[in-house]
Motif scaffolding. Structure first.
Motif, PDB file in Angstrom:
ATOM      1  N   ALA A 202      46.373  47.349  38.059  1.00 54.58           N
ATOM      2  CA  ALA A 202      45.177  46.548  37.354  1.00 54.58           C
ATOM      3  C   ALA A 202      45.101  46.646  36.234  1.00 54.58           C
ATOM      4  O   ALA A 202      44.499  45.546  35.553  1.00 54.58           O
TER       5      ALA A 202
ATOM      6  N   SER B 296      36.986  47.443  44.141  1.00 51.99           N
ATOM      7  CA  SER B 296      37.373  46.811  43.271  1.00 51.99           C
ATOM      8  C   SER B 296      37.108  45.363  43.842  1.00 51.99           C
ATOM      9  O   SER B 296      37.052  43.858  42.555  1.00 51.99           O
TER      10      SER B 296
ATOM     11  N   HIS C  19      34.856  42.372  40.996  1.00 53.36           N
ATOM     12  CA  HIS C  19      35.405  41.056  40.638  1.00 53.36           C
ATOM     13  C   HIS C  19      35.153  39.452  41.091  1.00 53.36           C
ATOM     14  O   HIS C  19      35.559  38.666  40.513  1.00 53.36           O
TER      15      HIS C  19
ATOM     16  N   THR D 280      36.126  47.606  32.394  1.00 57.90           N
ATOM     17  CA  THR D 280      37.214  48.098  32.732  1.00 57.90           C
ATOM     18  C   THR D 280      37.423  49.316  32.505  1.00 57.90           C
ATOM     19  O   THR D 280      37.667  50.280  33.789  1.00 57.90           O
TER      20      THR D 280
ATOM     21  N   VAL E 203      44.857  39.588  43.389  1.00 60.79           N
ATOM     22  CA  VAL E 203      44.471  39.897  41.917  1.00 60.79           C
ATOM     23  C   VAL E 203      45.096  40.204  41.127  1.00 60.79           C
ATOM     24  O   VAL E 203      44.417  40.563  39.622  1.00 60.79           O
ATOM     25  N   TYR E 204      46.523  40.395  40.945  1.00 66.05           N
ATOM     26  CA  TYR E 204      46.644  41.026  39.052  1.00 66.05           C
ATOM     27  C   TYR E 204      47.321  40.221  38.966  1.00 66.05           C
ATOM     28  O   TYR E 204      46.760  40.085  37.094  1.00 66.05           O
TER      29      TYR E 204
ATOM     30  N   LEU F 229      43.600  38.984  37.183  1.00 60.59           N
ATOM     31  CA  LEU F 229      43.698  40.452  35.728  1.00 60.59           C
ATOM     32  C   LEU F 229      44.597  40.480  34.854  1.00 60.59           C
ATOM     33  O   LEU F 229      43.697  39.899  33.662  1.00 60.59           O
TER      34      LEU F 229
END
Length: 383
Positions: free
Chosen positions: A33, A135, A139, A158, A275-276, A279
């Motif tokens: 992440a 997480s 987010h 973060t 999600v990656y 990010l």
């Protein structure tokens, strides 16, 4: 470069690179992440990809991010919580209350409106969400308040959060044996009634990063996700007082209570990948030069987090000591708050307590269920 196809190619390539890097010594403790944010930030600052808003970035924020968070919440089946046992559930909820108290005190102690800036309330909500849930909640709150587009602030928060999470894992590994020697507690190591065996629990591990899925699973997840986002946007339009992200969270949790949906394969895999990518876009918005120039912000945020977690620990371990609870139960409940279900499971393994592995995962899912609600509550209370 601002070409959408090229940007998508680079973002996906960054996930591949970071997944490879975390298998190497020196990188595995950073985690995919944070690493994907750093790698994409470097590329954006070198002008390999666009560092300003583009249609592909906007699409990821508007659709891919909420879709991914929705999928990750489908693993939260609240019926399983009875298997966690009353002591673990009670201590987890006390720890959650400790986190809320810690957030409000730290905002006051560090004069956050002046030291952090006008978005202090959103950051407080993010920390409340992640130190109750994980997480997913961090987010979700960030997405609602558009912190995601404040690249430097998000990266500083973060980084501070990652450091605290790693430190707290060390603390919760060391504390239980030390406290047990000094203040012995009767250890009632038994499997909660109705719990599956550890082997079976690990087969159905909701935190596994790899799954085998078929076209039916994929189509079902896509249909559910797109349908839920459409419905949430419609309802948010009719009831503007309720944030879109809370409506989407509620729909996801309601659907997750149906076993045939809760057991759909691929929700964790696709959600995590999404999600990656989300990010990575946050990394693209990060101005590295400004981040270095404003580096003191990360220290302020870390100080706030340190105070939050200290207050959480004093309340949780203090109440637990008065109730003469098993020190391992307290440590795992705390880790489920601060680090989430995955790290709580790892802690149960490290403490050689297989009887607490399933409860650790289950209270972690409870945190995911309530974290976004409480995070937004904190932010709105401070706004």
């Amino acid at each position: 470069m601002a070409d959408s196809i090229f940007i998508l190619f680079v973002l996906c390539l960054n996930v591949i690179i970071c997944e490879w890097l975390i298998k190497k010594p020196g990188f595995r403790h950073i985690g995919t992440a944070l690493l994907v944010i750093i790698v994409t930030a470097i590329e954006a600052n070198l002008r390999i990809i666009s560092a300003t808003e583009t249609p592909v970035y906007e699409g990821i924020f508007s659709y891919l991010a909420p879709f991914s968070l929705f999928l990750l919440l489908l693993s939260v089946n609240l019926k399983d919580l009875r298997q966690a046992g009353l002591p673990m559930l009670t201590m987890f909820l006390i720890g959650s209350a400790g986190t809320l108290i810690g957030v409000f005190i730290s905002v006051w102690a560090f004069s956050a409106p002046q030291t952090v800036g006008k978005l202090f309330y959103a950051l407080a909500g993010m920390f409340a969400g992640t130190y109750i849930g994980g997480s997913i909640n961090y987010h979700a709150v960030a997405l609602h308040y558009n912190i995601s587009k404040a690249g430097n602030l998000f990266v500083a928060a973060t980084a501070a959060d990652n450091i605290m999470t790693a430190l707290w894992m060390v603390v919760t590994i060391l504390f239980p044996p030390m406290l047990q020697r000094r203040y012995p507690r009767l250890i009632n190591a038994h499997k909660p009634a109705g719990a599956p065996t550890t082997a079976n629990a690990m087969v159905d591990d909701p935190f596994a990063d790899s799954e085998t899925i078929n076209p039916n699973d994929l189509a079902s997840l896509l249909a559910l996700g797109f349908g839920a986002i459409f419905l949430s946007k419609m309802l948010a339009g009719f009831i503007p007082a309720i944030p879109f992200v809370l409506i989407l969270t509620t729909i996801a949790l309601a659907l997750a209570q149906f076993r045939f949906i809760n057991k759909l394969r691929g929700s964790r895999l696709i959600g995590l990948f999404g999600v990656y990518i989300f990010l990575a876009v946050i990394g693209a918005y990060c101005d590295v030069a400004a981040l270095i120039r404003d580096g003191q912000l990360a220290f302020i945020l870390f100080g706030m987090i340190l105070l939050m977690v200290f207050i959480h620990a004093v309340i949780l371990f203090g109440v637990g000591a008065l109730l003469r609870q098993d020190w391992a139960v307290l440590a795992i409940a705390s880790q489920a708050n601060i680090g989430g279900g995955t790290s709580a499971l790892a802690l149960a393994k490290s403490l050689n307590r297989p009887d607490l592995q399933l409860p650790a995962v289950l209270v972690g899912t409870l945190g995911n269920a309530i974290g976004t609600y409480l995070g937004i509550f904190v932010a709105e209370a401070l706004k």
